[in-house]
Every structure is written in C-alpha cells, then in structure tokens.
Design an enzyme around this catalytic site. Sequence first.
Site, PDB file in Angstrom:
ATOM      1  N   ARG A  55      -2.806 -10.256   5.088  1.00 39.41           N
ATOM      2  CA  ARG A  55      -3.343 -10.395   3.736  1.00 39.41           C
ATOM      3  C   ARG A  55      -2.313  -9.810   2.775  1.00 39.41           C
ATOM      4  O   ARG A  55      -2.083  -8.599   2.781  1.00 39.41           O
ATOM      5  CB  ARG A  55      -4.685  -9.654   3.625  1.00 39.41           C
ATOM      6  CG  ARG A  55      -5.369  -9.757   2.274  1.00 39.41           C
ATOM      7  CD  ARG A  55      -6.698  -8.982   2.297  1.00 39.41           C
ATOM      8  NE  ARG A  55      -7.398  -9.070   1.024  1.00 39.41           N
ATOM      9  CZ  ARG A  55      -7.179  -8.251  -0.012  1.00 39.41           C
ATOM     10  NH1 ARG A  55      -6.276  -7.279   0.075  1.00 39.41           N
ATOM     11  NH2 ARG A  55      -7.860  -8.410  -1.138  1.00 39.41           N
ATOM     12  N   LYS A  72       0.824  -1.208   0.000  1.00 41.51           N
ATOM     13  CA  LYS A  72       0.000   0.000   0.000  1.00 41.51           C
ATOM     14  C   LYS A  72       0.861   1.262   0.000  1.00 41.51           C
ATOM     15  O   LYS A  72       2.024   1.246   0.401  1.00 41.51           O
ATOM     16  CB  LYS A  72      -0.976  -0.024   1.181  1.00 41.51           C
ATOM     17  CG  LYS A  72      -2.073  -1.061   0.959  1.00 41.51           C
ATOM     18  CD  LYS A  72      -3.143  -1.070   2.028  1.00 41.51           C
ATOM     19  CE  LYS A  72      -4.261  -2.051   1.646  1.00 41.51           C
ATOM     20  NZ  LYS A  72      -5.304  -2.170   2.682  1.00 41.51           N
TER      21      LYS A  72
END
Length: 248
Positions: A235, A204
């Site tokens: 994840r 991210k």
Amino acid sequence: MGILNVTPDSFADGGKHYTFEHAMAHGLSMIDDSVDIIDVGGESTRPGAERVSEEEEERRVIPVIAGLAGRGVEISVDTMRASIAKKAVAAGATIVNDVSGGQADPNMFSTVAQLKCKYTLMHWRGYSKDMDSQAQYGDVMTEVIDEISIQLDKALAAGIARENIILDPGLGFAKAPEHNWEILNRIDEFISLGYPVLIGHSRKRFIGGETPDDREEGTLAISKSLVGKGIWAVRVHSVAPHVELVKQ
C-alpha cells in the site's frame, strides 16, 4: 495498492486530495500509472489523529468511490465503520480495509460477512490518539500473530469467507521503529499464517528522514526487499515507481 486520502490531515499527503475534484484527479492519475487497487480513506490514522464523524467520513469517500468505480481497477475503502463499509460497497468498492481489525465497530464482521466482499484485517491495539503508548512488546512478531489470530477467529466465526480475508501486520500502528523493522525482517512468519498479506510501510516515520517525501527512497527499498516473498500487495503513495519495481 495506491493510497487516496480524502483528508486534510493525513501525515504524508493531508489536504492534497481533500476536494472531490482533487481526489478524482489523483485517482485517475494512479489508474494511468497502472495501479491495481485504489484505497480510498476519509479518516486520518496518523499518530495522534482525532476521529471524524460518520457523516463527514461518508461525505469525503462515497462520491469518490462512486466516481472511480467501474474504471478497470479494484476500489478499497479504508474505514473502521461498518456503516461506511456498506455504503462504499454499494458505491462500487470490493474491499474493506479495516485498520482496527474489527475492534472499532462491533458490527464490522457481520456486515462484511453479509457483503461477501474482501476484507483486510490489520493488527491494531487502539485509536490513533493514544496508540504510541501501546507500543510495548516482548516478542513483537509472536504477539502480533497471537493478537491478530484472535480477531481472525472472530471474523471467520462471524461468517467472513476465508478466501476473502487479507492480513496486515500494521506497521506503524502501536509499534516503535524497532518493532516495524523486526516485523519486516521476520515477515515470513506472518506469511506462514496462510493468508494474503498487505504491507503498508509507505513514507512512515520508522524509515527515517525529516519529511514524508524524504522517505520515498526508503519506501521503494523496502518494497524491493518484499518482492518475491509472497506478499499480496504493498500500500503506497507513489504508484508509478512501484509498478516499475514489480516489473523488474
């Protein structure tokens, strides 16, 4: 938890696994790499993304879930729609990963309660197209806990079993970089809610780097920092190095 985005526009891997054949190949590759859970999603939730139709989401994810079910790993469906959740569980999924935490579909909690499956409830303030504008906090961890607790109470009241609920603080969703780092630094407060915790930090923007691939080293560093803290799962896009990390 390995990420399988059956989308053309996800931020890190959009288009790479968009066809059924490519999605299946990637899923089987993650199984070979000893993944525990495969999270199959058909709708990008990157900042600014527009929603896809229910029909298109179904077309993308249900055949892949059916194809990967029964191969020795758990299958999770990444969806905000109760109707897709129901079809996914019928196809073999055992976890519903709802990034809206029950806010996008008023039928989600009652549907999951009927399905009696695991449910990942994430902190969420709005759809991808405008979530960046919602990144306003005084004390981010206190507000995240307060807001997710409201949805948690609703989920329990709807009949979802406590033991089936997993919580996710929603890194990157309506959060600026400093908010994400603050959450990670205070993750013990989130864990203290007493539920399994899923962390989705992989590649991210807050990690830095020009491209998602440039953030892989930072992703692994964050995952390493979480080992031993009581996190239920991370994840991630890259399964093999994370499996090795956990073994160490």
